[in-house]
Write an enzyme that holds these catalytic residues in place. Structure first.
Site, PDB file in Angstrom:
ATOM      1  N   CYS A   1     -31.242  -2.294  -8.777  1.00  0.00           N
ATOM      2  CA  CYS A   1     -32.237  -2.856  -7.862  1.00  0.00           C
ATOM      3  C   CYS A   1     -33.664  -2.538  -8.291  1.00  0.00           C
ATOM      4  O   CYS A   1     -34.626  -3.048  -7.707  1.00  0.00           O
ATOM      5  CB  CYS A   1     -32.004  -2.320  -6.451  1.00  0.00           C
TER       6      CYS A   1
ATOM      7  N   HIS B   1       0.823  -1.214   0.000  1.00  0.00           N
ATOM      8  CA  HIS B   1       0.000   0.000   0.000  1.00  0.00           C
ATOM      9  C   HIS B   1       0.859   1.266   0.000  1.00  0.00           C
ATOM     10  O   HIS B   1       0.445   2.298  -0.539  1.00  0.00           O
ATOM     11  CB  HIS B   1      -1.020   0.002   1.151  1.00  0.00           C
TER      12      HIS B   1
END
Length: 199
Positions: free
Chosen positions: A172, A87
């Site tokens: 949805c 990272h």
């Protein structure tokens, strides 16, 4: 070996910007391949994906020249003190970070300072002299939730650049704001605002 005149001339061309594209767990992650291919027209790309985003991404469809990292890669090569930490290395490498889509969950984690996966660790370690863009994607009721406004206020204060969602019929079935901006809008926003470093 001595460089040819052609390669010397090529070296005078400005270097491509280095863009870290990150994807979190929203249905809009199905557009991540399109986003990668769009940015490859202009920049070097490395990609970071959360575990939940992998449900929506076919890794085999991604361009072969995009290095793709997941949480499993975070400590896979680290053996001892002094070894690279992924990272941190990705933060150093990138000129710009783009999180698209930014899910409600990842937004909440970032706003709360959590760093429990590769993506959020990069954000927590980010050098905010370099731009970071987010393109949220979530259900309309999630987008309109008071928590979302609070979290957006927090990350804007930190210096994040928001690429707002759009209104449409969502996966949805609900209709309203919350769909991720189209890949070409994300690309154009970042390319037009990019200012190369003076180095």
């Amino acid at each position: 070996m001595m460089a040819s005149a052609k390669s010397t001339s090529d070296n005078l061309q400005p270097a491509k910007p280095r863009i870290l594209l990150a994807v979190s767990g929203s249905v809009a992650a199905i557009k991540f391949e399109i986003l990668c291919r769009k940015f490859l027209e202009w920049a070097e790309i490395r990609a970071v994906a959360t575990q939940s985003s992998l449900h929506f991404i076919d890794r085999r469809s991604l361009p072969s020249d995009v290095l793709f990292y997941t949480d499993d890669d975070e400590w896979s090569t680290w053996k001892k003190i002094g070894d690279d930490v992924l990272h941190i290395e990705l933060r150093k490498w990138a000129d710009i970070m783009v999180i698209a889509p930014l899910s409600a969950n990842t937004l909440a984690k970032i706003a709360g300072g959590l760093c429990d996966n590769l993506l959020t660790c990069i954000v927590r370690a980010w050098d905010y002299r370099k731009p970071i863009y987010v393109a949220p994607a979530m259900n309309t009721f999630m987008w309109n939730n008071a928590f979302t406004k609070r979290h957006l206020d927090v990350i804007k204060e930190l210096g994040f650049h928001l690429i707002p969602p759009i209104a449409k019929t969502l996966a949805c079935g609900d209709h309203g704001n919350g769909a991720m901006a189209e890949p070409h809008v994300i690309y154009n926003t970042i390319r037009l605002s990019f200012k190369p470093s003076a180095s």
